[in-house]
Every structure is written in structure tokens, then in C-alpha cells.
Design an enzyme around this catalytic site. Structure first.
Site, PDB file in Angstrom:
ATOM      1  N   ARG A  50       2.782  -2.721 -12.007  1.00 12.50           N
ATOM      2  CA  ARG A  50       3.595  -3.181 -11.179  1.00 12.50           C
ATOM      3  C   ARG A  50       2.898  -3.200  -9.731  1.00 12.50           C
ATOM      4  O   ARG A  50       3.212  -1.907  -9.188  1.00 12.50           O
ATOM      5  CB  ARG A  50       4.788  -2.864 -10.920  1.00 12.50           C
ATOM      6  CG  ARG A  50       5.847  -2.750 -12.011  1.00 12.50           C
ATOM      7  CD  ARG A  50       6.932  -2.096 -12.174  1.00 12.50           C
ATOM      8  NE  ARG A  50       7.833  -2.078 -13.257  1.00 12.50           N
ATOM      9  CZ  ARG A  50       9.015  -1.325 -13.639  1.00 12.50           C
ATOM     10  NH1 ARG A  50       9.373  -0.583 -12.673  1.00 12.50           N
ATOM     11  NH2 ARG A  50       9.520  -1.427 -14.737  1.00 12.50           N
ATOM     12  N   ASP A  52       1.910  -2.861  -5.731  1.00 11.88           N
ATOM     13  CA  ASP A  52       2.493  -3.012  -4.532  1.00 11.88           C
ATOM     14  C   ASP A  52       2.095  -4.089  -3.681  1.00 11.88           C
ATOM     15  O   ASP A  52       1.244  -4.868  -3.750  1.00 11.88           O
ATOM     16  CB  ASP A  52       1.958  -1.640  -3.819  1.00 11.88           C
ATOM     17  CG  ASP A  52       2.842  -0.560  -4.218  1.00 11.88           C
ATOM     18  OD1 ASP A  52       3.791  -0.581  -4.708  1.00 11.88           O
ATOM     19  OD2 ASP A  52       2.162   0.610  -3.930  1.00 11.88           O
ATOM     20  N   ARG A 198      -3.985   4.916  -4.347  1.00  7.49           N
ATOM     21  CA  ARG A 198      -3.812   4.932  -2.906  1.00  7.49           C
ATOM     22  C   ARG A 198      -4.028   6.353  -2.497  1.00  7.49           C
ATOM     23  O   ARG A 198      -4.699   6.502  -1.479  1.00  7.49           O
ATOM     24  CB  ARG A 198      -3.063   4.011  -2.247  1.00  7.49           C
ATOM     25  CG  ARG A 198      -3.095   2.492  -2.479  1.00  7.49           C
ATOM     26  CD  ARG A 198      -1.892   1.771  -2.232  1.00  7.49           C
ATOM     27  NE  ARG A 198      -1.318   1.909  -0.881  1.00  7.49           N
ATOM     28  CZ  ARG A 198      -0.019   1.457  -0.494  1.00  7.49           C
ATOM     29  NH1 ARG A 198       0.479   0.970  -1.197  1.00  7.49           N
ATOM     30  NH2 ARG A 198       0.089   1.660   0.693  1.00  7.49           N
TER      31      ARG A 198
END
Lengths: 250, 250
Positions: A50, A52, A198
Site C-alpha cells: 500500500r 503512500d 522513507r
């Protein structure tokens, strides 16, 4: 009922992420809408990851079940035609066994993060890389990255919104390479926590800037405390590169 | 008065080309507007090449004359700040002699044309490459390209709007390489006719598709007749790569 496995490429910049949301366009919604127009059925798309808002994919894998008789080629062509003008493309489509699951059968995820080392704003690569002014010490980043490889409690590198049951993950590799004005960070694991790539990239950037040492990164990991995170890198530079399934050659 | 030489990168897709026009936004206008806001002067920008609508630049060279005292670094930073949100970036800026001219001093131009060989629509590379479905025979294209190298009357490959005095140009090289799902065509010459690169690429694509032979390309060149052009490739895949000046190392 036939189960189809898709490989999806998308430019994540105009989307609110992959997963369907109450408000805002998502990749899942754009494809499900196309599938409904093609089949007349309420089709649900299941994906390996999933991503972002703003995160891209070079080959996200997903599956869906369709009652109507249709060939994989026709399905791919129809989705590509109807999903326009959204920047989503079906690269491949095949029939798979009913127990093949894009998310639960997946045994490996691969991400790429692109840092553009330059002072000037990005033009052709706007929203496709994270721009950082030089100097950036790629060797120090590569050295520090090894701290994160292996089985660890990645709580520091985990979004507060993460839904994973455990913060313990095994990071198989985290490679930093420097090429033609860019630094590429490649991460491989069976699965990742929300924002993990990230967050790792953000801290490696602090190392590259000389603000953090290798041991600062090590301490942040050991702290198991989100407040010890140095920096969360923006989504622009992140690409879901591929999903690995048993029996597929990497 | 100080003359400044700039290296410009831009995503050509939102522009009506480089050169200022009565209607529609151009790269020249966007930069000249920024220069006027910085200096309070009516500044004219002169560039090595006048790229068409949709054509990109990795390092277009240009110059301008400014009365006000300003350092090259400040000028670069100010243009980059004020030209936003347009996808234009000044990569470098330096003072040059008053007789240095971005267009007239330029002794070489280099272009790259990117063909994406795939059936699926482009997403991340939308408007950044020309998508052509495979198969495409890159070796046949590379072989045929040699027909165009050298000094020729390129009337067949020249736009009807071309303002050059003579259709005779010397094409120094035209290289076709195949890499990772893309075909790259690199063209080098002192100067090009209007639409020459796109016209050459369009005909090479016909060769790659097996619709034209090497001798068909040769006959088209010898015809010196625009109506014998096979195809004009779209601007999306074209990049102005660099301009060469005496004394600069390539």
C-alpha cells in the site's frame, strides 16, 4: 471466476496513495473503476503493498477476481484504455491459481529511493526524486546503511499509523550507490513497516550531510523510539520496484 | 553591462517552445519575466537553439546582458526562485566576454531522442519519450542511420517553416543504441534544420518497424522533397543535450 495477476506501473504524484480512501483519488479506485466499467462487476483489487501518496511504482503486483469470461490480454488492454488519463499502466496480466494472493503470497518487496544531488530545482524529475544540495557523502551513507540490515525492532523507523502487528522486521539489504549526480538507495525485505524506507532514507541523508555519524544511526535504531527519528524523507523519490513470489526468478 | 551565460534545463511539455510568441507561454518568456523582476531591466535571452513545443533540454545554453551589478550565483538563485512553478532550472551561470554569443558562437549541437519500446501507455515517462510497440529492430535502425551522416541536402527532413538559408547541413553522427526497453538516438551537428532530428527519427522508426529499408531512407534523402518524408516523430522524446563552444571540452 478467474483470478488475474497484474503488474502495475504508476506515477504516484497525483494520487492519495494506493489504497481506496473516502476522499481523494487513489490508484486502487482508478483501476477498480476501470474494472467495473469493463466487467459490470464490483471488482476488488488486492496489491502487494500500500504505497503512500506521491510514491511511485515500477511494477506493483496486484490481483482481482472476475466472473465474466475475458482473456488476460483483453483485460490488460481494456484497463489501459479506460484508466486514462490517470498515469497508471498495466504492464502484464496473467491468469493465476485461486489461492495466489498478491499480498499474502508475496515473500519479498524491493524499493528504490532516488536522491538528486543538485542545487537547482528539479524540472524533468520534479516529483520523481528528492533533491538535496551537495555535498552528500554517499560512501558514509553506504557504510552507515549496514547498521540497519538484519533483524531489528524498527520502531524508530515506523509511522505512528503503522498497522503491522510487530515492529520487528528483517531487512535483507540496504544498498547505497552513487551514479551521475544521483544517489540510489535500494531496500529489500520480506515486508516493511509503514514509512520504514522513507524513515531510513531520511536518516541516511543526515549521515550523507555529516550531521549524523554511523553510531548516531545505530543509537536511533536501538532507541526503538519514533521521537529519535532524524528525518522522514519525502515520498517523491520512492519507487516500489518489485514484489517477489515463490517460484519466480528474481 | 555584464554578459551572463546560462545553462538551462527544462521540461518542454507545458511550453509553446523556447522562443517568445504572441500567444502561449514559452521558456524564453518565463525566464525573461523572471529577469525583469530581478533587474528592473528589459532583458533579452538569446539561446543556442529554438526548441519546439514539447521538446526538452538537459543543458540549453543562453546568454543575456544585465546593467545592474549582480553576481552570477545571485542571478542563478534569483531566476530559479522566481521562475517557479514553471519546470525550468538554471544549472549554471557565469560571466562571459561581451562577444560571446549563445547562438552565433555555438559550433555544435547535441540531441537525444528517447523511444520507449512497450505496448503499455507511459506513466512516469509520459511526455518524456515516444512510445512505440515492439518489435523494433534497433540494429536495422543503427545501420540505416549511417545513410544520413555527412554533408547532405536535408530538404526531405526540413519543416516547411524552416528559416535556414540553405538545406545543406553536415550531420556529424547519428547513433542508435538499445538499452533496457528503450532505443536512444543521438544526433550531433554544428547546426540542424527545423524538425530535422524529429524527421530523421520518424524515418528511422519506419526502418525499425520493417516498413522501410536502408535504401528507402537513402532514396528519401536523395529526393530532396518534403513529401517523401516517412514520418515526423513527436516532440515528446526529444532532448537538447548540449551546445558546444570553442575552447570548451566536450
Amino acid at each position: 471466476m478467474t483470478r488475474f495477476a497484474l503488474a502495475l506501473e504508476f506515477d504516484g504524484s497525483p494520487f492519495m496513495g494506493f489504497q481506496r480512501q473516502a476522499h481523494g483519488l487513489t490508484v486502487q479506485q482508478a483501476i477498480e473503476d476501470a474494472l467495473q466499467r469493463i466487467t459490470g462487476e464490483q471488482v476488488t483489487l488486492h496489491a502487494a503493498g500500500r504505497t503512500d501518496a506521491g510514491v511511485h511504482a515500477l511494477a506493483m503486483r496486484a490481483h482481482c477476481d472476475i466472473e465474466r469470461a475475458i482473456t488476460p490480454f483483453r483485460l490488460m488492454e481494456a484497463v489501459n484504455a479506460l484508466v486514462r488519463p490517470h498515469p497508471i499502466a498495466v504492464l502484464s496480466c496473467e491468469e493465476v491459481a485461486d489461492d495466489w494472493h498478491a499480498r499474502f503470497s508475496c515473500v519479498g518487496r524491493r524499493y528504490l529511493y532516488r536522491i538528486a544531488c543538485r542545487r537547482a530545482p528539479l524540472t524533468l524529475d520534479a516529483r520523481r526524486a528528492w533533491r538535496l544540495s551537495p555535498p552528500l557523502d554517499a560512501e558514509a551513507m553506504a557504510d552507515a546503511a549496514s547498521v540497519l540490515v538484519g533483524r531489528h525492532d524498527f520502531t524508530t523507523f515506523r509511522s505512528v499509523h503503522c498497522q503491522a502487528q510487530s515492529p520487528v522486521k528483517t531487512l535483507d539489504s540496504l544498498e547505497v550507490t552513487s551514479t551521475d549526480g544521483e544517489i540510489h538507495i535500494r531496500a529489500a525485505a520480506r515486508s516493511f513497516l509503514h514509512h520504514q524506507v522513507r524513515s531510513m532514507v531520511g536518516c541516511l541523508a543526515l549521515v550523507g550531510r555529516g550531521k549524523w555519524s554511523r553510531s548516531d544511526l545505530s543509537l536511533a535504531l536501538e532507541a526503538r523510539d519514533r521521537s529519535k527519528l532524524g528525518f522522514n524523507a519525502p515520498p517523491d523519490g520512492l519507487y516500489f520496484v518489485r514484489a517477489v513470489y515463490p517460484g519466480e526468478i528474481e
